[in-house]
Each structure stands twice: as C-alpha cells, then as structure tokens.
Design a protein around this motif. Structure first.
Motif, mmCIF file in Angstrom:
data_model
loop_
_atom_site.group_PDB
_atom_site.id
_atom_site.type_symbol
_atom_site.label_atom_id
_atom_site.label_comp_id
_atom_site.label_asym_id
_atom_site.label_seq_id
_atom_site.Cartn_x
_atom_site.Cartn_y
_atom_site.Cartn_z
ATOM 1 N N LEU A 133 -2.327 52.976 -19.842
ATOM 2 C CA LEU A 133 -1.154 53.158 -21.009
ATOM 3 C C LEU A 133 -0.683 54.918 -21.466
ATOM 4 O O LEU A 133 0.284 54.487 -21.628
ATOM 5 N N GLU A 151 1.425 56.687 -19.579
ATOM 6 C CA GLU A 151 2.732 55.616 -18.855
ATOM 7 C C GLU A 151 3.681 56.081 -20.143
ATOM 8 O O GLU A 151 5.174 56.313 -20.909
ATOM 9 N N VAL A 152 3.024 56.040 -21.933
ATOM 10 C CA VAL A 152 3.636 56.748 -22.995
ATOM 11 C C VAL A 152 4.129 57.818 -23.424
ATOM 12 O O VAL A 152 5.111 58.164 -23.176
ATOM 13 N N ALA A 203 6.805 58.515 -21.398
ATOM 14 C CA ALA A 203 8.699 58.080 -21.733
ATOM 15 C C ALA A 203 9.169 58.322 -22.627
ATOM 16 O O ALA A 203 9.383 57.990 -23.574
ATOM 17 N N LEU A 233 4.605 55.766 -28.660
ATOM 18 C CA LEU A 233 3.554 54.249 -28.334
ATOM 19 C C LEU A 233 3.935 52.705 -29.067
ATOM 20 O O LEU A 233 4.388 53.279 -30.849
ATOM 21 N N GLU A 234 4.743 52.113 -28.740
ATOM 22 C CA GLU A 234 5.295 50.681 -29.401
ATOM 23 C C GLU A 234 4.535 49.704 -29.008
ATOM 24 O O GLU A 234 3.488 50.115 -28.019
ATOM 25 N N ASP A 281 5.004 47.339 -27.150
ATOM 26 C CA ASP A 281 5.270 46.118 -25.635
ATOM 27 C C ASP A 281 4.495 46.767 -24.729
ATOM 28 O O ASP A 281 3.567 46.052 -24.425
ATOM 29 N N ALA A 282 4.307 48.444 -24.713
ATOM 30 C CA ALA A 282 3.229 48.518 -23.997
ATOM 31 C C ALA A 282 1.467 48.678 -23.612
ATOM 32 O O ALA A 282 1.771 48.483 -22.895
ATOM 33 N N ASP A 322 1.164 45.005 -23.153
ATOM 34 C CA ASP A 322 0.870 45.135 -22.041
ATOM 35 C C ASP A 322 -0.434 45.686 -21.310
ATOM 36 O O ASP A 322 -0.873 45.262 -20.866
ATOM 37 N N ALA A 323 -0.804 46.859 -21.658
ATOM 38 C CA ALA A 323 -1.840 46.812 -21.363
ATOM 39 C C ALA A 323 -2.969 46.200 -21.611
ATOM 40 O O ALA A 323 -4.302 45.961 -20.755
#
Length: 447
Positions: free
Chosen positions: A164, A167-168, A171, A175-176, A178-179, A182-183
């Motif tokens: 996670l 990914e953050v 991007a 950190l929001e 949705d992400a 998902d994690a």
C-alpha cells in the motif's frame, strides 16, 4: 384475547405521540437508512457529516429521554411494534437476555441479510443458531485476543501494508480511502479465503452488489443468481481449504447438521468492511492526538519482535473510533415473548432499537462523550459500567471482535512504522470531535 396478551394491553409501556414518532423516523432512523445500513453510500455519509445528522439523532433521543425517563418507549407506528431503549440498564438487559426473549433474528435485519446470507447465525434462532454461532466462535477464536492462526495472518498484513505505501508514494504521497480499502480487502480475502483470493476483486464487487441490495431489505427482490454465485465461491473456498486461511481452519472445527459453514463466511466479509472504516478513522484520531501517537509508536517498537503483537493502545484507538462513530449505529433485537419492564410490558414481536450513538455520545452523562478517550478500554467493561457497545454485548457479542482488533491494530502498526501520516482533509478539535467522521473523505499526506 389470551392471558399472555392481556398484560401488554393492561400495563402498556409509554408510547410516543405520532409527532414524536415522525421525529424519530426523520432524525434517527432516516439518516441511518439513507447512509446504508448494510453498505454505506458515500455521498450520504458526506452529507451526514456536513449537516451533523448523527448529532441531531442523539439530541432527538435526549429530548425523549428527558420527557419519558427510563422507558422503553414504544413508537407509534401502525401495524408494527417498535420500542426505543432509553435506559443504560435496559441496554445491558436486552443484550444479555439473548436469544430469549430478545432474539438477534429481528425482522428487518432478516430481510436485509437474506440477500447474501439467509442462513447466517445472526438471523437464525433455536438449534440452528446454536450450531451456527458455535461454529463462528470456534473458527474466529472468539475468546482469545490472539487468534490461533495469527502467525499465518501477520505476514499477510505486513506485506499488504508495504505494498500500500509503495503504491501511495508512487502516486504522489497521498493516502486516500479507496487505496486503503483496496489494501485492506486484499488482507481480508487472503486471511479468510487464502492467498489465491488476493486479486479476486470480482468477489468483493459481487459481495458489495448484494449488500447494496440488502440496503433495501424487503423492498427489493433477492438476486438469487448472484447469491448462489457468492455462496458457491464460499463453498469452493471450504473445499479448497487453502492452508493458512480461516476457511481451512473452519473445516477443522466441529460442525452440526445445521451449521451451514458456507453461509457464515459472507458475514465475515461484510463485517470487515466497517472494520476498515473504523481503522481509517482511527488513523485520523492519532493524527489529531500526537501524544497518543508517540505512545503508540513506542509500543510498536517494544512489541516489534513479537510474532503477533497485542498492541493494546492501538486496539483501544480502534475501539474509540467505533465508540465515537459506531459502524453499527442501531443494534436490533426482537422479543419472542412479552417482556415486563419497570414501566410496563413490551409485546411479543416487538423490534427493540438500541441507538448506540445516544449511549456513546450523551454528554449529559459522560464527560468523555465527544473526546478521544482510549483509557476507557484499559480493562474489560462490565454490566456495572455505562453501556459502550462497539461490538454489541452479551450472547450476541460479535464473535470476530478479537480477530478484527488483531488485524486492524497490526495494519495500523505496519503503516505507522513505515510512514509519517498528516491528516490533510479535516481539522479535528480534540475536545469536541464531530458526530460523524466521513471516512470516504479522509486524506493523509504520507512521508
């Protein structure tokens, strides 16, 4: 008229006026239904936060409590018996005297959950409930803070937290929700079904679709094809019994002829969704309380060598998130017989409503009502304490509460040990926290 029915007629409980009932429907039940009792509707949650709808619901029940005293208060709804609990002692009584005479299989709840789990323990009764509840308790290791399978689960959490944050950072460092979600559901699918389910987002989407149908309860027909597809996947997971999964652990537990193991698993997938909401809000609480955050980080360092750390302060933070913003704001029971209270007799077949925010956020009784108070959870709460019921209580207590706290606290620990989070979306007043915190709108800067 039978002898048993005479008592509720001759000695009735106090009854709200039509106007008061309409106000309860508008201020208490209306926003809860609009937000989505089974799966949340993000736009309505945002509106509820903006317009303080949850706070208005608490104030409405406070007015009724001032007028009617202990209650319970029967609502004035033609053709349907509903009672609102107003007294803390009655909360304890209703939750402890379950499933008789206060059954968990309440009518509206049954209509909602039958869309995806018609034989789940939560809406079962009698011998069927006994077998299904027992299977849930054994599989979820109901009585132990550290699950027997924790050594298998902890690496999953570590891996997904690391993925996670990678990914953050890729991007832009924000950190929001949705992400995060998902994690979180990658963790949930791996823990519940096995590593092979990690990328099975179609399963999550199917579950969410059926839960969205459940928001409409009896007003929408059951999607029997979708439900059959979901339950077939649950049975396949049991047949596969992937090592390290709850599904495999379930196959090793004693099961009765009515246990319906495949029908118990969707409830876990359902329950882990609000657990994710509570966890993201808990991160916001820590961001707004730097001294507690420092203590949390110290505790993480102290327990970093543990295979399955207990992390009590992080667990307390999740519990406070659930107290301040209950993910099950209305706890429902239904009377199987007439029940006598101090102020009168409740008829059989009455839906009993416990509005958790009223008891969690009543500043008339609680000096900690609107502030972050993790010290409340330093010891187990008893019947002598004020009812704070983030996981319900009594025989209907959530059998997965310890597993939820284990996974949520570990996920938070892994995130906080790898990144520094600053809450960008909200400015929280530590002494006057809002009646609702919109998890969908939370945004953190991750450094």
């Amino acid at each position: 008229m039978t002898a048993s029915s005479i008592s509720s007629v001759q000695n009735p409980l106090p009854k709200a006026t039509l106007a008061e009932t309409a106000q309860v429907l508008r201020d208490v039940q209306g926003p809860m239904v609009a937000k989505g009792p089974i799966i949340r509707r993000p736009k309505v949650v945002a509106a509820s936060e903006r317009f303080d709808l949850d706070g208005r619901g608490v104030r409405r029940v406070q007015v009724l409590s001032d007028k009617y005293g202990r209650g319970p208060l029967m609502l004035n709804i033609p053709g349907r018996n509903m009672a609102l609990i107003l007294d803390p002692d009655d909360v304890h009584r209703v939750l402890e005297d379950c499933p008789e005479p206060f059954a968990t299989a309440e009518t509206l709840k049954t209509h909602a959950l039958k869309h995806f789990e018609p034989k789940v323990a939560l809406i079962s009764h009698g011998a069927e409930r006994t077998q299904r509840r027992r299977l849930n308790e054994h599989t979820l290791d109901h009585g132990h803070p550290i699950h027997q399978m924790a050594a298998m689960f902890m690496p999953v959490v570590e891996q997904e937290a690391e993925a996670l944050l990678e990914e953050v950072r890729a991007a832009g460092g924000v950190l929001e929700y949705d992400a995060f979600l998902d994690a979180w559901f990658r963790i949930v699918r791996r823990v519940v079904l096995g590593d092979s389910a990690r990328e099975n987002t179609e399963l999550t989407e199917l579950t969410e679709k059926l839960r969205a149908d459940g928001n409409w309860a009896f007003l929408k027909p059951v999607d029997k094809t979708g439900r059959a597809a979901l339950l077939a996947q649950m049975q396949q997971a049991l047949d596969r019994a992937e090592p390290g999964s709850l599904a495999a652990f379930m196959t090793q537990q004693p099961q009765g002829s009515e246990a319906e193991p495949a029908q118990q698993i969707p409830q876990w997938l359902f329950a882990f969704d609000p657990a994710g909401m509570a966890t993201f809000r808990a991160l916001a609480l820590l961001s707004a309380h730097p001294q507690t955050l420092d203590a949390v980080k110290h505790q993480i360092r102290e327990e970093q060598q543990e295979t399955a750390p207990l992390l009590p302060l992080l667990r307390s933070t999740v519990l406070e998130s659930l107290r301040l913003w209950p993910t099950t704001p209305m706890i429902l029971r239904e009377t199987t017989t007439e029940v006598e209270f101090a102020n009168g007799v409740m008829p059989a077949g009455t839906s009993v409503l416990i509005f958790a925010p009223f008891f969690h956020r009543d500043e008339r009784q609680l000096d900690f009502a609107h502030r972050f108070a993790p010290e409340l959870w330093e010891r187990p709460r008893t019947r002598e304490d004020w009812p704070l019921v983030p996981f319900s209580a009594g025989p209907g207590l959530c059998p997965g509460r310890h597993l939820v706290l284990l996974l949520t606290s570990k996920f938070m620990a892994e995130i906080l040990s790898r990144a520094s989070l600053q809450l960008e979306s909200h400015s929280l007043d530590p002494e006057n926290l809002p009646s609702l915190l919109n998890n969908f709108g939370l945004r953190f800067r991750a450094n």
